[in-house]
Scaffold this active site. Structure first.
Site, PDB file in Angstrom:
ATOM      1  N   GLU A 149       0.781  -1.267   0.045  1.00 55.16           N
ATOM      2  CA  GLU A 149      -0.033   0.126   0.191  1.00 55.16           C
ATOM      3  C   GLU A 149       0.832   1.219  -0.013  1.00 55.16           C
ATOM      4  OE1 GLU A 149      -2.482  -0.573   3.012  1.00 55.16           O
ATOM      5  OE2 GLU A 149      -3.548  -2.523   2.450  1.00 55.16           O
ATOM      6  N   ASN A 157       2.209  -5.156  -3.050  1.00 57.30           N
ATOM      7  CA  ASN A 157       0.520  -5.528  -2.790  1.00 57.30           C
ATOM      8  C   ASN A 157      -0.177  -4.191  -2.342  1.00 57.30           C
ATOM      9  OD1 ASN A 157      -1.024  -7.613  -2.304  1.00 57.30           O
ATOM     10  ND2 ASN A 157      -1.075  -6.948  -0.034  1.00 57.30           N
ATOM     11  N   HIS A 217     -10.422  -6.272  -1.845  1.00 53.94           N
ATOM     12  CA  HIS A 217     -11.601  -6.308  -0.839  1.00 53.94           C
ATOM     13  C   HIS A 217     -12.847  -5.705  -1.700  1.00 53.94           C
ATOM     14  CE1 HIS A 217      -9.011  -7.170   2.282  1.00 53.94           C
ATOM     15  NE2 HIS A 217      -8.303  -6.453   1.927  1.00 53.94           N
ATOM     16  N   GLU A 241      -6.150 -10.856  -1.118  1.00 49.29           N
ATOM     17  CA  GLU A 241      -6.970 -10.767   0.073  1.00 49.29           C
ATOM     18  C   GLU A 241      -8.311 -10.610  -0.147  1.00 49.29           C
ATOM     19  OE1 GLU A 241      -5.541  -7.132   2.531  1.00 49.29           O
ATOM     20  OE2 GLU A 241      -3.547  -7.724   1.719  1.00 49.29           O
ATOM     21  N   ASP A 294     -12.263 -10.697  -0.571  1.00 47.17           N
ATOM     22  CA  ASP A 294     -13.619 -10.860   0.383  1.00 47.17           C
ATOM     23  C   ASP A 294     -14.599 -10.002  -0.435  1.00 47.17           C
ATOM     24  OD1 ASP A 294     -12.448  -8.519   1.102  1.00 47.17           O
ATOM     25  OD2 ASP A 294     -12.570  -9.196   3.334  1.00 47.17           O
TER      26      ASP A 294
HETATM   27  O1  9MR Z   1      -6.616  -9.512   7.681  1.00 49.66           O
HETATM   28  C1  9MR Z   1      -5.737  -8.725   8.385  1.00 49.66           C
HETATM   29  C2  9MR Z   1      -6.155  -8.678   9.955  1.00 49.66           C
HETATM   30  O2  9MR Z   1      -5.938 -10.158  10.507  1.00 49.66           O
HETATM   31  C3  9MR Z   1      -5.405  -7.806  10.754  1.00 49.66           C
HETATM   32  O3  9MR Z   1      -6.057  -7.694  11.953  1.00 49.66           O
HETATM   33  C4  9MR Z   1      -5.456  -6.333  10.025  1.00 49.66           C
HETATM   34  C5  9MR Z   1      -4.571  -5.223  11.011  1.00 49.66           C
HETATM   35  O4  9MR Z   1      -3.339  -5.562  10.455  1.00 49.66           O
HETATM   36  O5  9MR Z   1      -4.901  -6.479   8.769  1.00 49.66           O
HETATM   37  C6  9MR Z   1      -5.605  -7.133   7.809  1.00 49.66           C
HETATM   38  O6  9MR Z   1      -5.145  -7.344   6.624  1.00 49.66           O
HETATM   39  C7  9MR Z   1      -5.015  -6.140   6.106  1.00 49.66           C
HETATM   40  C8  9MR Z   1      -3.748  -6.380   4.992  1.00 49.66           C
HETATM   41  O7  9MR Z   1      -2.611  -6.100   5.877  1.00 49.66           O
HETATM   42  C9  9MR Z   1      -3.498  -5.236   4.077  1.00 49.66           C
HETATM   43  N1  9MR Z   1      -4.619  -4.653   3.347  1.00 49.66           N
HETATM   44  C10 9MR Z   1      -5.847  -4.526   4.277  1.00 49.66           C
HETATM   45  C11 9MR Z   1      -6.322  -5.668   5.126  1.00 49.66           C
HETATM   46  C12 9MR Z   1      -7.263  -5.194   6.066  1.00 49.66           C
HETATM   47  O8  9MR Z   1      -7.034  -4.400   6.947  1.00 49.66           O
END
Ligand code: 9MR
Length: 324
Positions: free
Chosen positions: A133, A173, A209, A238, A240
């Site tokens: 990001e 990513n 997402h 990722e 969903d």
């Molecule tokens: O899925 C991840 C979750 O388990 C963590 O609690 C959260 C905070 O670190 O991050 C989630 O994943 C993120 C990912 O690292 C980057 N893209 C956004 C995702 C959702 O916040």
């Protein structure tokens, strides 16, 4: 009747790593979580255990316990392991304050972090999200502690430092760049420039997402193809699918399944080699705990419901991958 082959087997036939991003909690405490992950998925990403904050409880110590638990589970079950993420602007350690460091010290700090973490998992992590990001929503380079201190070129430096200690494939990513958006153009330009300069980038991870909005599958196809034409591997990292609470369709599970089906068709056809979802069961979705998201989005975005029963979205993905 012979039982239908699980998702993992169907995806393997198509040469696709089908995976889940997970936390260590349910892996340790939920037998159903372990079983579903091992039976149905062939790839795993630690969702937070490999981020800098969780890994580094104090200035002088690392705690690899949670990260090892997820990585070891993946290795023991013959999974493709995606490491996530070496450099991110979120989830830095609480004790970390940039003003404690000079710019040179910050460079050294980040290099040592990457060397320590990527080096530790040299033999076990197959792909790393080296930088996560780094592009802001308007397409500019996001201003973060790293961009500040490393004078704009920290993305290149991070990839070079990772390349010094691991043979894993190295990924950039991000979210919002799955289809042909302005942000995707910016990510494309960033990666094209890195490749031009010989920076060791192997691939791009598209988070996907689909919250409220679902990027158009044909546009995803065209976008994946242009990244592939640059010479990059492409993975969905990722995924969903949730709905805005004020705009839920009459049959949300069917709409959700339809979108998963479309992505599962496009992804391998366009040359993606991984489709990773953002959790195993709806019970573990980050949407149920992150900021005000529980109020904004429906909280059942994944392939298995709270009791680990496959949903229509699961059947849709299996069917899409079974059709050739
Ligand atoms: O899925 C991840 C979750 O388990 C963590 O609690 C959260 C905070 O670190 O991050 C989630 O994943 C993120 C990912 O690292 C980057 N893209 C956004 C995702 C959702 O916040």
């Amino acid at each position: 009747m012979t039982p239908a082959p699980p998702l993992r087997a169907v995806a393997a036939e198509r040469g696709l790593h089908v995976g889940a991003m997970i936390g260590p909690g349910p892996l340790r405490t939920e037998p159903r979580h372990r079983r579903t992950l091992a039976d149905e998925f062939a790839a795993v990403t630690p969702g937070s255990a490999l981020k800098m904050g969780p890994l580094r409880p104090s200035r002088d110590t690392y705690d690899f316990g949670d990260a090892d638990a997820v990585v070891d589970f993946g290795v023991a079950h013959d999974m493709y392991v995606r490491g996530h993420a070496l450099v991110w602007h979120n989830q830095k350690p609480d004790w970390f304050q940039a003003w404690d460091y000079t710019d040179d010290q910050l460079r050294a700090f980040l290099r040592d972090h990457i060397h320590t973490v990527a080096g530790r998992y040299r033999a076990t992590v197959d792909a790393w999200d080296v930088v996560n990001e780094a592009v802001a929503d308007d397409g500019s380079l996001r201003e973060t502690v790293w961009s500040d201190a490393l004078v704009g070129d920290y993305v290149a430096d991070a990839f070079r430092w990772a390349d010094e200690v691991t043979d894993a494939n190295l990924y950039y990513n991000d979210y919002g760049c799955e289809a042909l958006t302005e942000k995707a153009d910016a990510v494309y330009d960033l990666l094209a420039d890195l490749l031009d300069r010989g920076v060791p980038v192997d691939g791009v991870g598209l988070q996907l997402h689909a919250l409220g909005e679902r990027p158009d599958p044909d546009s995803i196809r065209a976008n994946v193809e242009r990244f592939r034409d640059l010479g990059l591997d492409v993975q969905i990292t990722e995924m969903d699918v949730a709905f805005s609470r004020d705009d839920v369709p009459d049959d949300p599970l069917a709409v959700q399944a339809g979108y998963y089906r479309a992505v599962a068709e496009v992804c391998p056809e366009a040359g993606c080699d991984a489709l990773v979802v953002a959790g195993v069961s709806d019970a573990n979705s980050w949407l149920r705990s992150f900021a005000d998201f529980p109020d904004r989005y429906t909280g059942d975005p994944l392939l298995f419901d709270e009791r680990y029963r496959p949903k229509p979205a699961y059947d849709a993905v299996v069917e899409a991958l079974a059709e050739d």
